[in-house]
Design a protein around this motif. Structure first.
Motif, PDB file in Angstrom:
ATOM      1  N   ASN A  75       0.776  -1.274  -0.117  1.00 30.96           N
ATOM      2  CA  ASN A  75       0.135   0.077   0.008  1.00 30.96           C
ATOM      3  C   ASN A  75       0.868   1.229  -0.037  1.00 30.96           C
ATOM      4  OD1 ASN A  75      -2.278  -1.564   0.067  1.00 30.96           O
ATOM      5  ND2 ASN A  75      -2.577  -1.554   2.335  1.00 30.96           N
ATOM      6  N   ALA A  76       1.912   1.365   0.996  1.00 32.47           N
ATOM      7  CA  ALA A  76       2.925   2.591   0.826  1.00 32.47           C
ATOM      8  C   ALA A  76       3.362   2.639  -0.428  1.00 32.47           C
ATOM      9  CB  ALA A  76       3.743   2.421   2.086  1.00 32.47           C
ATOM     10  N   ALA A  77       3.819   1.431  -0.981  1.00 32.75           N
ATOM     11  CA  ALA A  77       4.672   1.669  -2.193  1.00 32.75           C
ATOM     12  C   ALA A  77       3.725   2.304  -3.302  1.00 32.75           C
ATOM     13  CB  ALA A  77       5.271   0.389  -2.764  1.00 32.75           C
ATOM     14  N   ALA A  78       2.538   1.725  -3.345  1.00 26.82           N
ATOM     15  CA  ALA A  78       1.661   2.496  -4.272  1.00 26.82           C
ATOM     16  C   ALA A  78       1.375   3.597  -4.093  1.00 26.82           C
ATOM     17  CB  ALA A  78       0.262   1.521  -4.236  1.00 26.82           C
ATOM     18  N   VAL A  79       1.413   4.281  -2.855  1.00 22.51           N
ATOM     19  CA  VAL A  79       1.178   5.437  -2.522  1.00 22.51           C
ATOM     20  C   VAL A  79       2.134   6.547  -2.962  1.00 22.51           C
ATOM     21  CG1 VAL A  79       0.824   7.421  -0.548  1.00 22.51           C
ATOM     22  CG2 VAL A  79      -0.638   5.421  -0.494  1.00 22.51           C
ATOM     23  N   ILE A  80       3.399   6.065  -2.653  1.00 24.18           N
ATOM     24  CA  ILE A  80       4.609   6.840  -3.148  1.00 24.18           C
ATOM     25  C   ILE A  80       4.476   7.017  -4.623  1.00 24.18           C
ATOM     26  CG2 ILE A  80       7.100   6.584  -3.219  1.00 24.18           C
ATOM     27  CD1 ILE A  80       6.965   5.121  -0.366  1.00 24.18           C
ATOM     28  N   THR A  81       4.477   5.620  -5.299  1.00 25.34           N
ATOM     29  CA  THR A  81       4.382   5.284  -6.769  1.00 25.34           C
ATOM     30  C   THR A  81       3.397   6.751  -7.421  1.00 25.34           C
ATOM     31  OG1 THR A  81       5.381   3.376  -6.746  1.00 25.34           O
ATOM     32  CG2 THR A  81       4.155   4.455  -8.719  1.00 25.34           C
ATOM     33  N   LEU A  82       2.252   6.712  -7.014  1.00 18.79           N
ATOM     34  CA  LEU A  82       1.299   7.613  -7.447  1.00 18.79           C
ATOM     35  C   LEU A  82       1.608   8.999  -6.915  1.00 18.79           C
ATOM     36  CD1 LEU A  82      -1.663   7.923  -9.072  1.00 18.79           C
ATOM     37  CD2 LEU A  82      -2.511   7.891  -6.733  1.00 18.79           C
ATOM     38  N   LEU A  83       1.963   9.437  -5.944  1.00 23.41           N
ATOM     39  CA  LEU A  83       2.074  10.856  -5.592  1.00 23.41           C
ATOM     40  C   LEU A  83       3.454  11.351  -6.377  1.00 23.41           C
ATOM     41  CD1 LEU A  83       1.429  10.856  -1.804  1.00 23.41           C
ATOM     42  CD2 LEU A  83      -0.179  11.294  -3.841  1.00 23.41           C
ATOM     43  N   ASP A  84       4.550  10.505  -6.560  1.00 19.43           N
ATOM     44  CA  ASP A  84       5.701  10.781  -7.459  1.00 19.43           C
ATOM     45  C   ASP A  84       5.173  11.123  -8.848  1.00 19.43           C
ATOM     46  OD1 ASP A  84       8.612  10.697  -7.799  1.00 19.43           O
ATOM     47  OD2 ASP A  84       7.910   9.261  -9.348  1.00 19.43           O
ATOM     48  N   TRP A  85       4.179  10.186  -9.330  1.00 22.77           N
ATOM     49  CA  TRP A  85       3.743  10.448 -10.708  1.00 22.77           C
ATOM     50  C   TRP A  85       2.958  11.578 -11.056  1.00 22.77           C
ATOM     51  CZ3 TRP A  85       0.534   5.563 -13.257  1.00 22.77           C
ATOM     52  CH2 TRP A  85       0.401   6.128 -14.389  1.00 22.77           C
ATOM     53  N   ILE A  86       2.160  12.156  -9.858  1.00 24.54           N
ATOM     54  CA  ILE A  86       1.137  13.125 -10.107  1.00 24.54           C
ATOM     55  C   ILE A  86       1.702  14.530  -9.483  1.00 24.54           C
ATOM     56  CG2 ILE A  86      -0.869  11.887 -10.350  1.00 24.54           C
ATOM     57  CD1 ILE A  86      -1.797  12.408  -7.640  1.00 24.54           C
TER      58      ILE A  86
END
Length: 447
Positions: free
Chosen positions: A277-288
């Motif tokens: 879950n944390a990795a997905a949050v980091i990935t999305l926030l970096d992306w946007i």
């Protein structure tokens, strides 16, 4: 014909009771009724967007609430008004609608219900549909900059899907609510992906993404980043020697092309799913473009009611809302991870009647020295005796049944020593019933 009701003296509890009974079916999949009322509200109040900067929808079988909380924590230091809508609640309804991690007031919710009532005409709404509309209105009128929306059930036909999200995270795929979503995990994944929109990012947090889901995103022009394909989570163990004692630390990181981000070490205590879950949050926030420089501080403070929440010590009492096979498997791994800390391991379990009890118990065989079962209240509740009959073929440890969950916990605590642990789980109902237990600590924590 719709007849106006005098609601001027209604409290929040009156409104919630009203919407529990308004629609003849408790769960009625479909967007037509909600979309019609929302369109009326949008026109009447000139609503273009419910958030001024970004809207993120979170779907999945397990981990949605945790992911929403991690997102809210990361946005907290960047924006002044961050809205979060989740369900169900544990203690009070207002937990579902929060701004800056604080539940909104009764009065603010009542004002939205009054607007909904004046707009719906003859259209009946379910409890979840009405409360979703109330959350959307709260966010609009409070002018939140970011709205984080948790899907209730499925995705494509969930009331939250009347909103076009700017980005989506799908946390995990498993079998739950099979009577509505079926038992085919690929079909469930595609149903959840129905909240995505063309040309708007999707992060898939679970490893081993389904080929059919990749094909769907390509056909729908949905940009996708998937765990294990577009980003990787790596594990590294470091040894620290203090006074001739070696302590091992698990260091984990998210690796994207040309960059990597460490994951706070304390999240490993909560298991692999929270790392995903944390990795997905980091990935999305970096992306946007919304990943804060101090994101590790934000994630390190992660805590959420009912998610491996320690409410008492000596013995430790840990509450979790695990209620399906995937969550039970994750709980089993957590129990094994921490088993060396305790002498005896007990369980207090209560489950709703419409869950796959056998799969939950099959996942947990061998975890406990004794199990205490309690009746769960409500129309969907299940008696402890009925649950014991289902559990008997799967759990080899001694079991006892009690007429309510607090009695089950009291019996477990009476048997336990300060060196033992009690895990209480099986549904949000368990968390709700036991959070107010007299032994509960006012400042609870994770194990």
């Amino acid at each position: 014909m719709h007849r106006p009701i005098d609601t001027t003296s209604w409290h929040l509890s009156d409104w919630l009771s009203f919407y529990e009974k308004l629609h003849p079916v408790g769960i009625d999949m479909g967007l037509d009724r909600t979309a019609k009322v929302w369109q009326t509200l949008r026109q009447r109040h000139h609503i273009e967007r419910i958030a001024t900067q970004c809207i993120i929808t979170v779907a999945g079988t397990n981990g949605k609430g945790s992911t929403c909380q991690m997102l809210a924590d990361c946005f907290a230091g960047q924006l002044n008004q961050v809205g979060k809508y989740t369900s169900p609640h544990i203690t009070v309804f207002n937990e579902r609608i929060q701004i800056n991690n604080n539940p909104v007031s009764d009065q603010l919710i009542i004002e939205q219900f009054q607007r909904i009532e004046s707009a719906r005409g003859d259209i009946t709404l379910s409890y979840f549909e009405a409360t979703t509309l109330a959350a959307l209105l709260v966010f609009f009128f409070e002018q939140v900059e970011c709205a984080i929306l948790e899907v209730g059930l499925g995705g494509r036909l969930d009331a939250v899907n009347i909103i076009d999200a700017d980005a989506v995270i799908i946390t995990s795929i498993g079998v739950d609510h099979a009577e509505y979503l079926g038992e085919n995990v690929v079909g469930i994944a595609l149903e959840k992906a129905g909240v995505c929109r063309p040309n708007r990012p999707l992060v898939f947090a679970q490893t081993d993404i389904y080929p059919e889901l990749i094909e769907y995103t390509q056909k729908q022009a949905i940009p996708l980043k998937a765990n294990g394909i577009d980003y990787q989570i790596t594990n590294q163990i470091t040894n620290q020697i203090t006074n001739q004692i070696t302590n091992q630390t698990l260091n984990q990181a998210v690796h994207l092309p040309n960059k990597s981000y460490p994951i706070p070490a304390n999240l490993a205590e909560l298991g692999a799913k929270q790392i995903d879950n944390a990795a997905a949050v980091i990935t999305l926030l970096d992306w946007i473009g919304y990943l804060p420089e101090d994101y590790t501080d934000a994630l390190a403070q992660f805590a959420l009611a009912g998610r491996l929440q320690k409410i008492a010590q000596a013995p430790d009492i840990i509450i979790d809302v695990a209620h399906n096979a995937d969550a039970a498997n994750n709980l089993r791994r957590i129990i094994a991870q921490h088993r060396h800390r305790y002498s005896q391991c007990y369980a207090v379990i209560g489950m709703l009647a419409d869950k796959d009890h056998a799969q939950v118990f099959a996942a947990l065989d061998g975890c406990f020295d004794r199990v205490f079962l309690g009746d769960t209240p409500g129309t969907r509740g299940l008696s402890a005796k009925a649950l014991a009959a289902i559990a008997a073929p799967y759990l080899t440890c001694p079991m006892a049944s009690y007429t309510d969950l607090t009695a089950a916990l009291a019996a477990a605590k009476a048997m336990a020593t300060p060196d033992d642990v009690i895990y209480a789980f099986g549904s949000f109902t368990v968390a709700s019933a036991l959070m107010g237990h007299p032994d509960a600590c006012p400042n609870s924590s994770s194990p």
